[in-house]
Structure formats: structure tokens, C-alpha cells
Scaffold this motif. Structure first.
Motif, PDB file in Angstrom:
ATOM      1  N   ALA A   1      24.585  38.454  25.284  1.00  0.00           N
ATOM      2  CA  ALA A   1      23.485  37.491  25.215  1.00  0.00           C
ATOM      3  C   ALA A   1      22.746  37.592  23.883  1.00  0.00           C
ATOM      4  O   ALA A   1      22.258  36.592  23.366  1.00  0.00           O
ATOM      5  CB  ALA A   1      22.520  37.713  26.375  1.00  0.00           C
TER       6      ALA A   1
ATOM      7  N   ARG B   1      32.544  32.511  26.863  1.00  0.00           N
ATOM      8  CA  ARG B   1      31.785  33.718  26.518  1.00  0.00           C
ATOM      9  C   ARG B   1      30.846  34.111  27.663  1.00  0.00           C
ATOM     10  O   ARG B   1      30.811  35.261  28.085  1.00  0.00           O
ATOM     11  CB  ARG B   1      30.985  33.442  25.238  1.00  0.00           C
ATOM     12  CG  ARG B   1      30.163  34.604  24.716  1.00  0.00           C
ATOM     13  CD  ARG B   1      29.431  34.189  23.423  1.00  0.00           C
ATOM     14  NE  ARG B   1      28.483  35.176  22.981  1.00  0.00           N
ATOM     15  CZ  ARG B   1      28.675  36.028  21.957  1.00  0.00           C
ATOM     16  NH1 ARG B   1      29.788  35.996  21.274  1.00  0.00           N
ATOM     17  NH2 ARG B   1      27.755  36.908  21.637  1.00  0.00           N
TER      18      ARG B   1
ATOM     19  N   THR C   1      28.794  37.126  12.461  1.00  0.00           N
ATOM     20  CA  THR C   1      27.604  36.661  13.172  1.00  0.00           C
ATOM     21  C   THR C   1      26.315  36.917  12.395  1.00  0.00           C
ATOM     22  O   THR C   1      25.265  36.389  12.770  1.00  0.00           O
ATOM     23  CB  THR C   1      27.470  37.387  14.523  1.00  0.00           C
ATOM     24  OG1 THR C   1      27.343  38.801  14.259  1.00  0.00           O
ATOM     25  CG2 THR C   1      28.670  37.153  15.410  1.00  0.00           C
TER      26      THR C   1
ATOM     27  N   ILE D   1      19.092  35.236  11.264  1.00  0.00           N
ATOM     28  CA  ILE D   1      18.936  35.169  12.723  1.00  0.00           C
ATOM     29  C   ILE D   1      18.373  36.479  13.245  1.00  0.00           C
ATOM     30  O   ILE D   1      17.539  36.511  14.158  1.00  0.00           O
ATOM     31  CB  ILE D   1      20.301  34.863  13.389  1.00  0.00           C
ATOM     32  CG1 ILE D   1      20.700  33.406  13.148  1.00  0.00           C
ATOM     33  CG2 ILE D   1      20.264  35.141  14.881  1.00  0.00           C
ATOM     34  CD1 ILE D   1      19.894  32.389  13.927  1.00  0.00           C
ATOM     35  N   ASP D   2      18.804  37.585  12.654  1.00  0.00           N
ATOM     36  CA  ASP D   2      18.326  38.891  13.088  1.00  0.00           C
ATOM     37  C   ASP D   2      16.811  39.007  12.897  1.00  0.00           C
ATOM     38  O   ASP D   2      16.092  39.454  13.795  1.00  0.00           O
ATOM     39  CB  ASP D   2      19.060  39.971  12.287  1.00  0.00           C
ATOM     40  CG  ASP D   2      18.790  41.361  12.827  1.00  0.00           C
ATOM     41  OD1 ASP D   2      18.919  41.554  14.047  1.00  0.00           O
ATOM     42  OD2 ASP D   2      18.446  42.245  12.019  1.00  0.00           O
TER      43      ASP D   2
ATOM     44  N   SER E   1      28.534  42.130  20.067  1.00  0.00           N
ATOM     45  CA  SER E   1      29.682  42.614  20.823  1.00  0.00           C
ATOM     46  C   SER E   1      29.665  44.123  20.669  1.00  0.00           C
ATOM     47  O   SER E   1      29.861  44.642  19.572  1.00  0.00           O
ATOM     48  CB  SER E   1      30.976  42.020  20.286  1.00  0.00           C
ATOM     49  OG  SER E   1      32.062  42.448  21.071  1.00  0.00           O
TER      50      SER E   1
ATOM     51  N   LEU F   1      24.769  39.659  12.420  1.00  0.00           N
ATOM     52  CA  LEU F   1      23.934  40.556  13.223  1.00  0.00           C
ATOM     53  C   LEU F   1      24.417  41.997  13.088  1.00  0.00           C
ATOM     54  O   LEU F   1      25.587  42.239  12.802  1.00  0.00           O
ATOM     55  CB  LEU F   1      23.991  40.131  14.697  1.00  0.00           C
ATOM     56  CG  LEU F   1      23.307  38.788  15.006  1.00  0.00           C
ATOM     57  CD1 LEU F   1      23.632  38.317  16.410  1.00  0.00           C
ATOM     58  CD2 LEU F   1      21.796  38.919  14.833  1.00  0.00           C
TER      59      LEU F   1
ATOM     60  N   GLY G   1      27.316  33.757  19.057  1.00  0.00           N
ATOM     61  CA  GLY G   1      28.166  34.396  18.055  1.00  0.00           C
ATOM     62  C   GLY G   1      28.732  33.420  17.034  1.00  0.00           C
ATOM     63  O   GLY G   1      29.722  33.711  16.369  1.00  0.00           O
TER      64      GLY G   1
ATOM     65  N   ALA H   1      36.149  34.988  22.051  1.00  0.00           N
ATOM     66  CA  ALA H   1      37.129  35.909  21.446  1.00  0.00           C
ATOM     67  C   ALA H   1      36.414  37.096  20.804  1.00  0.00           C
ATOM     68  O   ALA H   1      36.971  38.190  20.696  1.00  0.00           O
ATOM     69  CB  ALA H   1      37.977  35.176  20.410  1.00  0.00           C
ATOM     70  N   LEU H   2      35.170  36.893  20.410  1.00  0.00           N
ATOM     71  CA  LEU H   2      34.396  37.981  19.800  1.00  0.00           C
ATOM     72  C   LEU H   2      33.998  39.045  20.811  1.00  0.00           C
ATOM     73  O   LEU H   2      33.659  40.158  20.418  1.00  0.00           O
ATOM     74  CB  LEU H   2      33.103  37.418  19.164  1.00  0.00           C
ATOM     75  CG  LEU H   2      33.251  36.486  17.964  1.00  0.00           C
ATOM     76  CD1 LEU H   2      31.888  35.913  17.584  1.00  0.00           C
ATOM     77  CD2 LEU H   2      33.855  37.229  16.782  1.00  0.00           C
ATOM     78  N   VAL H   3      33.987  38.714  22.093  1.00  0.00           N
ATOM     79  CA  VAL H   3      33.424  39.645  23.082  1.00  0.00           C
ATOM     80  C   VAL H   3      34.372  40.024  24.221  1.00  0.00           C
ATOM     81  O   VAL H   3      34.076  40.952  24.973  1.00  0.00           O
ATOM     82  CB  VAL H   3      32.118  39.080  23.702  1.00  0.00           C
ATOM     83  CG1 VAL H   3      31.059  38.852  22.617  1.00  0.00           C
ATOM     84  CG2 VAL H   3      32.370  37.793  24.481  1.00  0.00           C
TER      85      VAL H   3
ATOM     86  N   GLN I   1      28.733  30.927  13.668  1.00  0.00           N
ATOM     87  CA  GLN I   1      28.169  30.679  12.344  1.00  0.00           C
ATOM     88  C   GLN I   1      27.211  29.497  12.457  1.00  0.00           C
ATOM     89  O   GLN I   1      27.492  28.525  13.147  1.00  0.00           O
ATOM     90  CB  GLN I   1      29.282  30.322  11.339  1.00  0.00           C
ATOM     91  CG  GLN I   1      30.289  31.436  11.097  1.00  0.00           C
ATOM     92  CD  GLN I   1      29.740  32.543  10.207  1.00  0.00           C
ATOM     93  OE1 GLN I   1      28.676  32.403   9.619  1.00  0.00           O
ATOM     94  NE2 GLN I   1      30.462  33.644  10.123  1.00  0.00           N
TER      95      GLN I   1
ATOM     96  N   ALA J   1      35.566  43.751  23.419  1.00  0.00           N
ATOM     97  CA  ALA J   1      36.527  43.306  22.407  1.00  0.00           C
ATOM     98  C   ALA J   1      36.749  44.390  21.358  1.00  0.00           C
ATOM     99  O   ALA J   1      37.814  44.466  20.742  1.00  0.00           O
ATOM    100  CB  ALA J   1      36.011  42.047  21.728  1.00  0.00           C
TER     101      ALA J   1
ATOM    102  N   HIS K   1      20.107  33.692  24.456  1.00  0.00           N
ATOM    103  CA  HIS K   1      21.572  33.735  24.538  1.00  0.00           C
ATOM    104  C   HIS K   1      22.134  33.186  23.240  1.00  0.00           C
ATOM    105  O   HIS K   1      21.992  31.986  22.963  1.00  0.00           O
ATOM    106  CB  HIS K   1      22.075  32.919  25.731  1.00  0.00           C
ATOM    107  CG  HIS K   1      21.617  33.476  27.032  1.00  0.00           C
ATOM    108  ND1 HIS K   1      22.380  34.345  27.779  1.00  0.00           N
ATOM    109  CD2 HIS K   1      20.448  33.348  27.701  1.00  0.00           C
ATOM    110  CE1 HIS K   1      21.709  34.713  28.859  1.00  0.00           C
ATOM    111  NE2 HIS K   1      20.525  34.112  28.837  1.00  0.00           N
ATOM    112  N   LEU K   2      22.745  34.044  22.473  1.00  0.00           N
ATOM    113  CA  LEU K   2      23.374  33.609  21.227  1.00  0.00           C
ATOM    114  C   LEU K   2      24.888  33.613  21.425  1.00  0.00           C
ATOM    115  O   LEU K   2      25.436  34.471  22.104  1.00  0.00           O
ATOM    116  CB  LEU K   2      22.972  34.542  20.082  1.00  0.00           C
ATOM    117  CG  LEU K   2      21.485  34.498  19.704  1.00  0.00           C
ATOM    118  CD1 LEU K   2      21.180  35.537  18.630  1.00  0.00           C
ATOM    119  CD2 LEU K   2      21.081  33.103  19.219  1.00  0.00           C
TER     120      LEU K   2
END
Lengths: 382, 382
Positions: free
Chosen positions: B28, A20, B5, A318-319, B32, B7, A338, A45-47, A340, B49, A335-336
Motif C-alpha cells: 500500500a 497488485r 518507484t 513522492i517520498d 515491495s 521510494l 508503484g 509484477a513489482l510485488v 512512474q 517479489a 495506496h500507491l
């Protein structure tokens, strides 16, 4: 080559947080990292735009993935050595190559090779057959390690005299080194043979997991810092590493002892994203692309990276935690990955920079704790 | 919300280099970026993505795109104001909103509003009807601007007395300001109303295109720097901007004059990626997500960003040029946008940092020129 951009295509096997963050660095170089993911919710894969799915132990999947890649590299050490050899024989360019990567995959081979090179290593035995005599010689407890597959404290056991051996795993033995602290040093090496070393860092572990990295390692005598960098450069060169090499070290009375090797961007180098002129992720790409290495200079006198582990479920999202953190610490970089949240799982990291290590360390630690627990109460398990 | 996520999902209409670099920053933050691209080879579509394709002037495409986005923002100013209003009425959260964005889309509305706010603007006329008398009053040549749709020097004409008007375009007139130099200041504003300002920079133009940005603006008196930041903060607040606002300024004898407004990450802020503690791309995301703003402090005393324009076709490939550049300048940071090279097209930028502006500027300029031309021969058109 990517015909749309005229630039070579880099493929990375594995799509975790290292891939990532490598993709993030790739974007600046005009690239788009191709990743081989196990699942759609893998961090990279998410990004990433260019995602293939497959098992990294499946030769056919690897072969399909490598097609159209100018170079293939790795997010982890778990690709079978024989598959790497097969693909290389078929003309695929893989960095690091099987002959180098072996020493990050197989701790016994690593110990043998480093011993032969004269690098400082703990006293060790290739198997557990003579546990009793080895323990009597080097002192109890003895460290037993899985020869392959361990990470983040898994695959390591402390054995006392008469302890049963962990079942079903191929073991080697090492003395328990009386260490002052743990250090790490990253170097990157290109196929051309250029090597660039980052400043030596201190890594702080808790329960076998790295929780904090201090860059540069505070109070490290200059000659020991240079010795650590030279050791890493010598190892990278002797093993023919291409890409990043992280050398985990013990600082002991009278010098250094090599603990582990990793041949990829590594948790102990995450601080470089903001803390060095060139991040380890960009550096790894430059190395596997055979570009000249980037400047490894620190961007601030003190840099601290703290890992964010998943906390207990429930509480603030988290948000919401991000909102509060950014209000309290506008200068901390987050830096997260993504992922769970699962208790103990690395879900991200934070980095703080500044002039004063104590201040920087406190800010990073507080930020990580906040993201982790959504609370500033003292941790019970400390 | 992204259920994987936890988010919120940010969508950006447009998939050029601004979206590309915003995606980099989004990674970060655990995000995404979802982008609405016009074509598969748009800069951001190559690396993100989550890409949808559609025309930014097509309400149905915008509506489909907005579905599932927690907030929608923009890579450019070209989305029709009425579409933004329609979507907002349907419950879509769009930042900046139509009432603010209008002043970045319509230069006449911008001049009217800034005049009413008492901001310093050039003398101007809402149309070209009284060109002759206006020119006699403010001096020739007069600047004619397309009310909508101009950028990078397009949509701007210098008219002498008796010049024919450019045909088929709605015009407004401005005096040609006797400027010392051009400045720019970025601020970010959140829905909550928090505003954070970056240091004021000098922008160096050639043929109407920004070629270089110097941060901080060298030799700018502190009171003028503060005045420029305050002006940008006041404009952002008065117009209700959410996200980034770039205010392009002329420095003139006795003060400042507002030239243009942009409500998105802007070329004059690319230096912030390495040069400020929080990049403008992260800051824009934080603003539209209503997160508290990040630290805008400089990371080095002198930062210079130089644009890389496409050179003449032929010669060394970009890949070869990168090799040479990295060998010569290990500390210069490169950002390539994944674009096909066309003469004069912005295909990337480079950033250099250091203690001495002259040195940093020379390094950035040389690096940009090299990537552009694959040669260090003097530019003929200079």
C-alpha cells in the motif's frame, strides 16, 4: 494446487494496480496470486512472487500461464473472447467466462442484452449510420462510443449535428442522459450462485475520469439504493458473472440508467479496502475460488476514496510528499501503485473514514491533491 | 532507493509470517519489502517479489542483503548483535539498532536495564547460582529462563526446590508473579522520536502460547491503561527503539510488571490489521522509514484475534475448512501464513470485530478452532 500450501492457485491476466491489490488480499487467504505481466515494472509484477511475462492477446502465452492455475481471472477486459473460449474448451477454468465477459468487452452486445433483460438503458443505436435522425430524436449532442476498448473517458465522443465521426473506430450511439449524478454498485457472484452486494456509492468524475467515490452515496433514498443493488444482482445472475461486477449507473429523474459494466475489481470499489468488512479484492478471490462471500458491511458511516493522478513533473518527490501527508493526516490511508508518475495517470488512491461526510471528503480530497501536486494551492483547472 | 518507484527500499531479515504481513502493508505504501529468507517456503518468500536467501547469522549474507537497502529491519531477534554493530559501522541503517535490540535479545540485559530505569519488574537474579536462597526468598516454584533464544513458552522452566537445572543453557531466575492476567501494549517510535501507542490489550495464553488477544483489554481501569502506555513509551524512548516495541505485561494486585519486550511487529498486535486504523505492520514500516506515525484508534468497540495452531494431520483440507468457515462466519477475517500444518505450529490467525466482546470472542474462538481442527467438538485438552 499449490503443493506447498495445499491451496488452489489463482492466476490473474494483467498485472496493473488491480492485480497488485488483489495480491495483497490473496496473501491473507494463504495464497500468492500468479500474474501475467506485460513488463517487469507493472504494479503487480513489482510485488508478487509468482510472475510470468507475456502478451494477454497471445494464446500461447495465455495457455502457458494457465498451466498449473486452478482458476484464471482478469485484471482488465482486453483478453480476446475467442482465446478465453479456446482455453475453456481445453479445460481451463476462467472467471468470468467468455459468455459473461463479452458484455464488459463489447458495449453494443451489452446494450442489446440489457435491453432484452428489461434493464434501464439510454436510448441507443448499434452503429453510427443514422446519426442525424437519432440526434434529432434524442437531442444533441449525441454520445458516440467505441464498441470495444474504451476506458477512463477514452473512446467516448460528444457529437453535435454535422460533427465528423471519429475515424477508424467502430462506433455505437447513445443519447446523452440528463443525469443528476453518477452512482456505482459492486456485487460479487460465485459459481455456486451466491451474490453479495456492496452499498451503492456516488462516483464523481472530472474530464471523464473518476476522481472521488463517496460511500454510501449521500442522500440516496433507500428504495433507490435497494433498486440499484437488485439491478446489479439481476444482471450478475442473468449474465452468469463469476467474480466482481461493477455496474456504473446514472441517477436520473425518476430512477436509474445503466452506463457501463466491469467484471473485475473496479476503481469505484477501492473504498472497500478499509471501508467495508470485506474488500472487493478479497471478495473477487472468494468468488472465483467459489468460497462463500464475505460481509459487505461498511466499517464507518462515511468513507471517501480519492484517486491520486500523476501531477506535473518536478517538485517534491513522492517520498517527501508522503512524509508531509502522514504528518498532516495520520488517519488517511494511502495506496500507491508503484507507477512512474505521468501527468493524469492514476498512480494511487487515498481513503478517509469517519462520521461526517463533509469532513471525510475534505480530508480525502486534500490528501489526494497533496500527493498529486505537492502543494495545497488551488488547482487552476477546476 | 528503488529507481522504478522513487521510494526507499526496506529490507527485513527473516521471512516468516511477520515479514509476510509486513510485505502486505508495504504494498500500500508503494513499496515491495525485500526479505532475507532461509528457505523458499518461508511465509514471506512465498509472496514477496524481492527475496534473497541466506542465513541470518552469516555476516557475509547480511552484508549482501543490506546492499541497496535504505533501511534494514528484523522479523525476529536472532541476528547476532555483533553483526548488527559491524554493518552499522559500515554505514548500513538498521532499525532497531544493536543498542536497543539487545534488550529484546538478552533477558538479563533487559532486566538490568529496566531495573535501572525504575520500571516495574519481577524480583530476579542474573544467574542460577543462588537458586535455593532465591526460591526461599520469593517463594517456589521459581521461573528459570534462557537468557537468549526462548520464545512461545520455550526456554522457560518452573523449578521447585531441589529441581535439577535444565542442562546446557545459560539461565536467569525470576519470581513467579501472582498475576491476574497478561496484558500487552504496542508502541512505535521513529528515528525522529515520535512515539504512537496502541490501546492496551489482554493476551490469553495456553501452554505458554498466546491463543487469543482481546482489544481493548476488557475492564481495564483507564489509569492503568494510561500507565501501561506511558510505561511502553518511556521504555521505547529510553532504549532508543526504532520501529515497533511490544511490551508484555503482567497485571498484578496494585499495578503492572513487565514480562518481556519484542522489537518488531508482534503476535499481540495482529488484531490491528482490521482492528486499528493503522496496522502494526504499516506502523513498523512508517517508523523505520521515519514517516510520521499513523492513527492507532480502534475501528470497533471490541476486537478479538485468535491464533490458529496446526491440528492433527488428516481430516478436511484447509481449503475445505475455509469454505465452511466463510459460510458460517462471513465477517471473520482470516490470515493464513502459507505454512505446512504441524501440530501446535502457528499457521494463521483470525480476527473478529463488533460491539459486544462476548459475541466477538465467541466468533473468533469458534473460527480459530474450526480452522485448526476441522471440527466443533469440544477440545479434549481444555
Amino acid at each position: 494446487m499449490d503443493t506447498r500450501t495445499g491451496l488452489p492457485v489463482v492466476g490473474m491476466v494483467g498485472a496493473g494496480q488491480l492485480a497488485r491489490m488483489t495480491h495483497q488480499a490473496a496473501i491473507a487467504l494463504g495464497q500468492s496470486l500468479r500474474v501475467l505481466a506485460a513488463a517487469p515494472d507493472d504494479g503487480a509484477a513489482l510485488v508478487a512472487a509468482d510472475v510470468q511475462f507475456g502478451d494477454h492477446t497471445d494464446l500461447a502465452a495465455l495457455r502457458t500461464f494457465a498451466k498449473g492455475c486452478d482458476v484464471v481471472t482478469f485484471d482488465h477486459e482486453h483478453v480476446p473472447t475467442e482465446h478465453i473460449r479456446t482455453l475453456a474448451a481445453e479445460g481451463v477454468k476462467l472467471y468470468p467466462g467468455a459468455d459473461a465477459l463479452l458484455y464488459a468487452q463489447d458495449k453494443r452486445a451489452m446494450r442489446e442484452r440489457l435491453s432484452a433483460l428489461g434493464a434501464p438503458v439510454p436510448r441507443w443505436r448499434p452503429d453510427a449510420a443514422d446519426l442525424a435522425s437519432f440526434g434529432d430524436e434524442v437531442g444533441w449532442p449525441v454520445v458516440a462510443k467505441a464498441v470495444r476498448g474504451g476506458y477512463d473517458g477514452r473512446g467516448v465522443w460528444m457529437l453535435d449535428a454535422g460533427s465528423p465521426l471519429p475515424p477508424g473506430v467502430e462506433l455505437m450511439l447513445e443519447e446523452r442522459v440528463p443525469l443528476r449524478r453518477e452512482l456505482a454498485v459492486q456485487v460479487a457472484r460465485s459459481p455456486f450462485g451466491q451474490v453479495a452486494a456492496y452499498p451503492v456509492v456516488e462516483t464523481v468524475q472530472r474530464d471523464g475520469i473518476c476522481v472521488e467515490v463517496l460511500a454510501p452515496a449521500p442522500g440516496l433514498p433507500e428504495e433507490l439504493a435497494v433498486a440499484a443493488q437488485q439491478l446489479a444482482i439481476d444482471i450478475a445472475t442473468a449474465l452468469g458473472v463469476v467474480g466482481l461486477l461493477a455496474v456504473e449507473l446514472f441517477e436520473v429523474d425518476g430512477g436509474l440508467v445503466v452506463n457501463e459494466l466491469a467484471m473485475r475489481p473496479h476503481n469505484s470499489g477501492h473504498w472497500t479496502i478499509e471501508g467495508a468488512r470485506t474488500s472487493q479484492f478479497e471478495q473477487h478471490l472468494r468468488a472465483v475460488l467459489d468460497y462463500p462471500m464475505g460481509d459487505t458491511t461498511l466499517t464507518a458511516p462515511a468513507v471517501v476514496m480519492a484517486n491520486v493522478l500523476g501531477g506535473e513533473p518536478g517538485g517534491m518527490s513522492i517520498d517527501e510528499r508522503l512524509h508531509h501527508l502522514f504528518a498532516a493526516e495520520p488517519g488517511v490511508k494511502v495506496h500507491l501503485y508503484g507507477k512512474q508518475v505521468r501527468p493524469g495517470r492514476k498512480i494511487g488512491h487515498v481513503t478517509a473514514l469517519g462520521d461526517d461526510l463533509d469532513d471525510v471528503r475534505e480530508r480525502a480530497g486534500r490528501a489526494a491533491k497533496w500527493l498529486q501536486e505537492g502543494s495545497l494551492r488551488p488547482r487552476e483547472s477546476q
